[in-house]
Design a protein around this motif. Sequence first.
Motif, PDB file in Angstrom:
ATOM      1  N   PHE A  34       0.828  -1.210   0.000  1.00  0.00           N
ATOM      2  CA  PHE A  34       0.000   0.000   0.000  1.00  0.00           C
ATOM      3  C   PHE A  34       0.861   1.258   0.000  1.00  0.00           C
ATOM      4  O   PHE A  34       0.525   2.248  -0.644  1.00  0.00           O
ATOM      5  CB  PHE A  34      -0.960   0.012   1.179  1.00  0.00           C
ATOM      6  CG  PHE A  34      -2.169  -0.861   0.995  1.00  0.00           C
ATOM      7  CD1 PHE A  34      -2.712  -1.102  -0.261  1.00  0.00           C
ATOM      8  CD2 PHE A  34      -2.768  -1.462   2.081  1.00  0.00           C
ATOM      9  CE1 PHE A  34      -3.812  -1.915  -0.434  1.00  0.00           C
ATOM     10  CE2 PHE A  34      -3.877  -2.271   1.933  1.00  0.00           C
ATOM     11  CZ  PHE A  34      -4.402  -2.493   0.668  1.00  0.00           C
ATOM     12  N   ALA A  35       1.976   1.221   0.709  1.00  0.00           N
ATOM     13  CA  ALA A  35       2.874   2.380   0.715  1.00  0.00           C
ATOM     14  C   ALA A  35       3.405   2.644  -0.688  1.00  0.00           C
ATOM     15  O   ALA A  35       3.424   3.792  -1.147  1.00  0.00           O
ATOM     16  CB  ALA A  35       4.030   2.158   1.690  1.00  0.00           C
ATOM     17  N   TYR A  36       3.827   1.586  -1.379  1.00  0.00           N
ATOM     18  CA  TYR A  36       4.338   1.778  -2.736  1.00  0.00           C
ATOM     19  C   TYR A  36       3.241   2.242  -3.691  1.00  0.00           C
ATOM     20  O   TYR A  36       3.481   3.091  -4.552  1.00  0.00           O
ATOM     21  CB  TYR A  36       5.001   0.508  -3.253  1.00  0.00           C
ATOM     22  CG  TYR A  36       6.385   0.311  -2.695  1.00  0.00           C
ATOM     23  CD1 TYR A  36       7.378   1.261  -2.893  1.00  0.00           C
ATOM     24  CD2 TYR A  36       6.719  -0.816  -1.961  1.00  0.00           C
ATOM     25  CE1 TYR A  36       8.648   1.105  -2.381  1.00  0.00           C
ATOM     26  CE2 TYR A  36       7.988  -0.994  -1.444  1.00  0.00           C
ATOM     27  CZ  TYR A  36       8.942  -0.038  -1.648  1.00  0.00           C
ATOM     28  OH  TYR A  36      10.200  -0.189  -1.143  1.00  0.00           O
ATOM     29  N   ILE A  37       2.054   1.721  -3.544  1.00  0.00           N
ATOM     30  CA  ILE A  37       0.943   2.180  -4.390  1.00  0.00           C
ATOM     31  C   ILE A  37       0.677   3.662  -4.121  1.00  0.00           C
ATOM     32  O   ILE A  37       0.492   4.452  -5.056  1.00  0.00           O
ATOM     33  CB  ILE A  37      -0.325   1.332  -4.139  1.00  0.00           C
ATOM     34  CG1 ILE A  37      -0.125  -0.071  -4.716  1.00  0.00           C
ATOM     35  CG2 ILE A  37      -1.556   1.999  -4.765  1.00  0.00           C
ATOM     36  CD1 ILE A  37      -1.209  -1.061  -4.329  1.00  0.00           C
ATOM     37  N   ALA A  38       0.690   4.043  -2.848  1.00  0.00           N
ATOM     38  CA  ALA A  38       0.470   5.451  -2.514  1.00  0.00           C
ATOM     39  C   ALA A  38       1.587   6.326  -3.063  1.00  0.00           C
ATOM     40  O   ALA A  38       1.341   7.443  -3.537  1.00  0.00           O
ATOM     41  CB  ALA A  38       0.345   5.614  -0.991  1.00  0.00           C
TER      42      ALA A  38
END
Length: 124
Positions: A82-86
């Motif tokens: 999720f951090a990378y997607i964000a």
Amino acid sequence: MMVHLAVVSVTTVIFGIASLLLISRARNRLSEGSIRRYMDNFAICLAFIVIFSVWQTARSLFRINIDVEGLATYPEYIFVVFAYIAFIVASYRVLKIGEEFGFKEDGRKIQQLIREKKVKKSKK
């Protein structure tokens, strides 16, 4: 050795939370618009990384040993994904901000005007 790891983990979480607080304060000082939306995206990225750090710290403090097949491993991967997607969304929005405000083109024009001004001064 374990105490040093715990100190580093807790310090990381403290810095992460402090960063989130600073982002929140900075965001509140910005007017509505592209840069504020970027700060929102950046805060989301940082929040997932802080959650990941909290999870890792809790695991190390409570000495939870997790093997690859353990279910407790999955939240770590989810937080990081999720951090990378964000970060991807935030980066895309920064790209759009650059297109909206034309920083690169304006920068070139400003540099050209400065050069012309210097040439005029040197001729005097």
